[in-house]
Structures are given as C-alpha cells and as structure tokens.
Design an enzyme around this catalytic site. Structure first.
Site, short mmCIF file in Angstrom:
data_model
loop_
_atom_site.label_atom_id
_atom_site.label_comp_id
_atom_site.label_asym_id
_atom_site.label_seq_id
_atom_site.Cartn_x
_atom_site.Cartn_y
_atom_site.Cartn_z
N CYS A 2 14.45 9.35 -21.28
CA CYS A 2 13.54 8.25 -20.79
C CYS A 2 13.51 8.26 -19.29
O CYS A 2 14.34 9.19 -18.55
CB CYS A 2 14.21 6.97 -21.06
N ARG A 27 8.38 11.61 -18.78
CA ARG A 27 9.85 11.42 -19.32
C ARG A 27 9.75 10.54 -20.66
O ARG A 27 10.86 10.57 -21.57
CB ARG A 27 10.78 10.73 -18.32
N TRP A 74 11.53 6.62 -24.12
CA TRP A 74 11.35 7.71 -25.33
C TRP A 74 12.26 7.57 -26.33
O TRP A 74 13.40 8.01 -26.15
CB TRP A 74 11.30 9.10 -24.78
N ASN A 100 19.32 5.84 -19.57
CA ASN A 100 18.64 7.19 -20.12
C ASN A 100 19.77 8.18 -20.69
O ASN A 100 20.77 8.17 -19.69
CB ASN A 100 17.90 7.68 -18.69
N GLY A 101 19.75 8.59 -21.88
CA GLY A 101 20.74 9.31 -22.16
C GLY A 101 21.11 8.77 -23.81
O GLY A 101 20.16 8.02 -24.34
N GLU A 488 8.17 34.39 -33.21
CA GLU A 488 8.03 33.16 -32.41
C GLU A 488 7.82 33.81 -30.94
O GLU A 488 6.84 33.23 -30.30
CB GLU A 488 9.42 32.46 -32.28
N LYS A 492 4.45 33.00 -28.76
CA LYS A 492 4.43 32.54 -27.34
C LYS A 492 3.82 33.44 -26.25
O LYS A 492 2.88 32.80 -25.64
CB LYS A 492 6.15 32.69 -26.64
N GLU A 495 -0.24 32.86 -26.83
CA GLU A 495 -0.62 31.89 -26.42
C GLU A 495 -0.73 31.63 -24.97
O GLU A 495 -2.12 31.07 -24.49
CB GLU A 495 0.37 30.68 -26.68
N HIS A 511 5.52 51.68 -42.94
CA HIS A 511 4.80 51.32 -43.78
C HIS A 511 3.20 51.05 -43.29
O HIS A 511 2.64 50.66 -44.12
CB HIS A 511 5.17 50.26 -44.81
N LYS A 608 -1.83 20.13 -27.59
CA LYS A 608 -0.31 19.94 -27.77
C LYS A 608 -0.17 19.44 -29.41
O LYS A 608 0.68 19.72 -29.90
CB LYS A 608 0.27 19.09 -26.75
#
Ligand code: F6R
Length: 613
Positions: A2, A27, A74, A100-101, A488, A492, A495, A511, A608
């Site tokens: 947050c 945030r 958030w 925040n936390g 992955e 990345k 992208e 193969h 996104k």
C-alpha cells in the site's frame, strides 16, 4: 503493498496528502482515505476506489487541519470496501492509523483486545494497531509529553510481521508518530513542515531533503522538531540526505524500470507470501481456507490451470505436489482446458493460478470445472478480483501490485505459495514424513535471503547479456523443474527482447531440436537437480561440440567444460529451485531488452491483464 503519506506543518494537510497519494497509486489503488486533526478532533474520510474519488467525498475540501495521514490500499486482509479502507481508528476515536505491511499475529492480538472489551469494524489486520495503542495509552499513568510515543512503542513491540505506520492522536494534536519494520518509510523535511511517505516520489515535489528510516525506528514529529528512537526507545540521530532524483526515477524507487524494481522486490514479496503460513513447530496454516481430510482423501487428481507465466508457475510446482501428496497433478493451459471437455468430476481438485485474477480464459476454465462438480481453488494476487468471487477457495500471493507487463515477482510468489500449499495438503493427508516436511519448511523460509544473494550477481548476468543481445535465436535447456523454469525464462526473453527463443527438455534434444544448433548459437542450461546433473551436462556438451555458446545457471559443483559463462546460485531442494533459478533468467531477459534499447515495461502487442479471449 500500500502507499502511505503524512504531513505536519503550517499548510492545509489534505491537498498535500491527496497529491502524495496520487503519486503512490502504483503501490495500490483499491481504496483510499485521509485523517486530519482540527480542534482536537480527528476527521476520517475514506472510500473504496481510486484516489481521485476522494475529491467526491462530502466535506473533504473543508478539512482545514495542518496535520494528517493518508493511505492508498492494495488489499491483503479483507476485500476492498469502505470499512476495510484506511485510516483505521480505535474504538474511542482518539487514534487514527495508516499502515503498509502485514501484521502476521493480528488474529491473536484481535482476540486479546476483544477479551479486553474492544470491538472491530473491519476485516483488516491493521485495525488492531489503533486499539492496541489505545490499550497501552490508557494503562500509562504518566501524563507527560512522551505518553503517546510510549503507547505506540509498546504496541509495536507486540506486532509481528511488517509495518510502516503513521499515527495521529486527538489528545496530542501537534504530534505524529511514525514507525517502520520491513516496510519502507521516509521523512521529507521542509521549512517548519515534515512530509512522510512510503516512497520518495510522493513528496519529492515538496522537498529534496530526506531522513531514511531503518527497521525498528520510531519517530516523534512536530512542525519544527523531530526525535528519532531505536526499537528500545533509545534516542538516536540520523543524517539528512539530499536526493537528486527526478520524479519518474523516484516512482520506480530509483530503478530505471518497474520490471527491474519488481525483480529486486522478490526477497520481500516471497517473504510476505510465506507470511504466517509457516511457523516453527506448527502445521502450515491457511486461515482463509479450511480443507478437510475427508474431502482431500477422496480426491483422485489435481489440475493446475492457468495462462502464460502463471501456468509455468504451476508446472514448476507440479513435482513437489506429486511427491508430497502422492496424487497425480495435470497442468493445463486455460484456453485449451476450457474447450476440450477435460475428464474431471467431484473427485478432482482444480487450482487456478492468476496474478490479476481477471484473465478471461482462466475464469472460464474455473466455471467449467465447477459445472462438472469439481471443487476449485484460486491463487490470485489481487484481493476481491473476479476469479476470487467464483472459486470455492481462494488463497493470495502477497507480491504487491505488478506494474511491468512481464511478470517476475508474481511468478516466484506463485511457486512459493503452491509449494506451501503442497505441504499443507501433505500434512492433512499424512502423506509425507515429518522429516521431509520440516526440511522443506526450513528451505522455504531461507528462500528470501538466497534470492538476495542471487541479485548480487546481476552484473555477471548483464555482462553475458551484452555479449549476445544481437542474436536471433536463443535456446533454453533443462530437466525436471529446470525444464519448467527454462520455459519461463524463454517466455520472458521473447516478451521483452523480441528474440526468438525455445525451451526444450534436455533429453528431447536428440529427438529433433539439435538440428537447429550451429556455430555461434546461444544455449542457456539450467542445472539444479543433483540426480540429473550428469545427464544435462552431457546434453550441453553435445551443443558445445556443435559450436554453441553456453550460459549455465547451476547450484551444483560442476566442472567448467568450456562454458562461456557460469552463474552459481545457492543450493535448495531441487523441487523449490525454480524460485531461485528463475532470477538470473529474469535479469538476462531484462538486460538484453535494455541493450536493445526497448521499452522493458511495456513490450509491443502485450497487455498486463488479458480480460478477453
Ligand atoms: C508473462 C505474463 C503473462 C501472464 C498471463 C496470465 O510475463 O505476464 O504470461 O502470466 O497473461 O496472467 P494472470 O496471471 O494475470 O492470469
């Protein structure tokens, strides 16, 4: 994650607070609020929605107070709603707090306060703080000018977890107390005024002079004075720092791009995702869900369904779930699953992994499983997101908002949470030995500090990226969990660098794919599973013989057989290794993209959140 802002000085606080919040919306942005003091009375105004909605609240423009605190949220505990928005006040309306936390022991503290007559309006962890401060304030018989400070300090001593807090008190209207532990907080200093924020950008337009707080610091602020204390309430001194960032660099905490900032946030986001689920001597605790032994023992198989990076997170965790729970785990792409009439019924548990919680295919795949009688469990990073409203069970990663389009910290948080979930299931089923479970728990708790060690190797990754950024094809090889992470890493790279790339299971090389290897081709090998080292090493030798340049990421003591670059990462259980081995791959993709001068945070053609098919 947050954002918090505070002001104490000679100007009207509210416009300064809202201005700061607007700059902190990266945030968090599901709800916002402000508290100010005027004539020994705290006005508290808040609501769900973006910060700009605060301008529509009745009476907000009439707030004249020159001391105030503010928050953009958030959600972590409790869905986005007016009641769950900050600031939170104690029962007597004497204290107002923004935080925040995550307070890990908030349930214990809530029970303690409830037994002392306190009541709660919200589902948040934060609401315990103003009430705890009130509890200690009332118990203190000394009415001196440090009473407020002592009460906040005593409350902080009881808090477990992470916090950056700002507190105001109607009985001390010219004073604000702030404190931090494992969450950022800075204090900007102006002419007879102080600006407080979780990040420098929110207040950079007001001052360039800052005090940076350390963990355990607690600070008493007045318009023209400031007193710093350590965690034992011993006075300490601090140096004022002059920060010459421009506003855009500041929003990214001084990092050039959000993606790099998010890569570096991973020690914290993994730590916060583990949160209070693992504690020494206790079973894994997911207070949000309550899955019974009876239900789990009747399950025949598990599906993990997702898209893109979230799907690779599922693939990375598959072996651990199978190994601990002795249940077959199928990984499926949501857009495939939803159209191929999968064989599932009430004996299938379907897990849906999604950072945004809004991915159309993943939500449709969940609805399909429900219609076939399967139970559904969502893993999301966004409290109250669409998928969480559909699923039978939901658990959350606590990665904080991910702004860069290429997902990084969400991936490591997802694999972490799936790993903890595997242990949770195994403990319910009794399907793994205590020794194995305890070793895994210890390993999981050590991941954040191991990620920190890997981040220190970034210059080495950068120097290899510099050598190969003009290439047209880059291949990734691995076996087992190293194969999952190869996919992955390859995603990345595609992208954000637009370089063509493929990931192969190293054993598949002969193969077919080996036909693509020719002089100068770059191959990235991931080698972290001790029992597969020799196998992968010999596959890498095969590509070296055909002229490939090789970049090896390994936790093992392998001999250097003419590799062009080797990055040695800390060892962990091979079934957890994707959480570590992906970090150099994220950095590699990032530095290649930078070398090519591309827009790292907003790659072409990508969004996104994919809310359409
Ligand atoms: C890759 C990436 C995407 C997402 C995918 C799913 O870097 O970000 O592949 O992982 O679109 O998104 P969520 O997790 O929001 O469902």
């Amino acid at each position: 994650m947050c954002g918090i802002v505070g002001y104490i000085g000679h100007q009207k606080a509210c416009p300064i607070l809202i201005d700061g919040l607007l700059k902190l919306e990266y945030r968090g942005y599901d709800s916002a609020g402000v508290s100010t003091i005027e004539n020994n009375y705290i006005s508290n105004m808040k609501d769900m929605g973006r910060v700009k909605n605060l301008y529509n609240l009745d009476g907000i423009n009439d707030l004249e107070g020159s001391i105030g605190i503010a928050h953009t949220r958030w959600a972590t505990h409790g869905k986005p709603s007016k009641e769950n928005s900050h600031p939170h006040m104690d029962n007597s309306n004497t204290f107002s707090v923004v935080h925040n936390g995550i307070i890990e022991n908030y349930q214990e503290l809530r029970s303690f306060l409830t037994s002392n007559g306190y009541t709660f309006k919200s589902a948040t962890d934060t609401e315990v703080i103003p009430n705890l401060v009130h509890y200690y304030f009332n118990k203190d018989v000394n009415n001196d000018n440090k009473k407020f400070l002592r009460a906040v300090h005593s409350a902080c001593m009881d808090l477990k977890g992470s916090y950056a807090i700002e507190i105001i008190c109607s009985e001390f209207p010219d004073c604000m107390i702030v404190a931090r532990k494992d969450s950022p907080l800075v204090i900007g200093v102006g002419e007879k005024e102080k600006f407080i924020s979780s990040d420098i950008p929110a207040i950079l337009s007001f001052t360039k002079n800052f005090y940076l707080l350390n963990d355990g610091d607690i600070v008493q602020l007045h318009t023209d004075s400031i007193y710093f204390y350590d965690k034992n309430l011993t006075p300490i001194s601090k140096d004022l720092k002059n920060i010459e960032w421009d506003a855009s660099a500041a929003e990214k905490d001084g990092y050039e791009d959000y993606m790099l900032k998010e890569i570096y946030e991973q020690p914290r986001s993994v730590r916060e995702t583990i949160g209070s689920t693992i504690k020494a001597g206790s079973l894994v605790n997911f207070s949000e869900i309550n899955i019974s032994k009876e239900y789990l023992s009747n399950i025949n198989n598990i599906y993990i369904v997702a898209c893109g990076t979230a799907m690779y997170a599922g693939l990375s965790a598959k072996s651990l779930i199978e190994n601990l729970c002795k249940l077959p785990v199928c990984i499926d792409i949501a857009s495939e699953f939803r159209y191929r009439n999968p064989i599932i019924d009430e004996k299938t548990l379907c897990i849906y992994v999604t950072q945004s919680g809004e991915t159309a295919d993943t939500i449709a795949a969940l609805k399909l499983a429900k219609s076939k009688g399967a139970k559904t469990l969502a893993i999301s990073n966004v409290i109250g997101s669409s998928i969480t409203r559909e699923a039978d069970y939901t658990i959350y990663t606590h990665a904080g908002p991910e702004i860069a389009v290429a997902s990084t910290k969400a991936f490591t948080a997802q694999v972490t949470l799936l790993s903890v979930l595997a242990i949770y299931f195994a403990e319910i089923l009794g399907s793994a030995s205590n020794e194995r479970i305890n070793t895994l728990k210890t390993e999981i708790l050590s991941l954040p500090s191991k990620i920190e060690q890997i981040l220190e190797l970034s210059e080495e990754v950068k120097s290899f990226a510099h050598k190969v950024y003009t290439e047209h094809d880059i291949f990734f090889l691995g076996r087992g969990t190293d194969y999952a992470v190869s996919m992955e890493g390859s995603l990345k790279l595609k992208e954000i660098s637009y370089i063509h790339s493929e990931a192969y299971a190293a054993g598949e090389l002969k193969h077919g794919p080996i036909a693509l290897i020719e002089n100068g081709i770059t191959v990235i090998g991931i080698i972290t599973s001790p029992n597969l080292v020799e196998k992968t090493v010999s596959n890498i030798q095969e590509v070296i013989t055909r002229g490939a340049k090789t970049f090896i990421i390994t936790s093992e003591d392998i001999e250097n057989h003419n590799y062009d670059k080797v990055i040695k990462i800390p060892k962990t259980d091979s079934m957890l290794s994707p959480i570590l081995s992906v970090i150099p791959l994220q950095l590699f993709a990032y530095y290649i993209s930078k070398e090519k001068g591309l827009d790292v945070d907003k790659p072409r053609n990508l969004a996104k959140s994919v809310t359409v098919e």
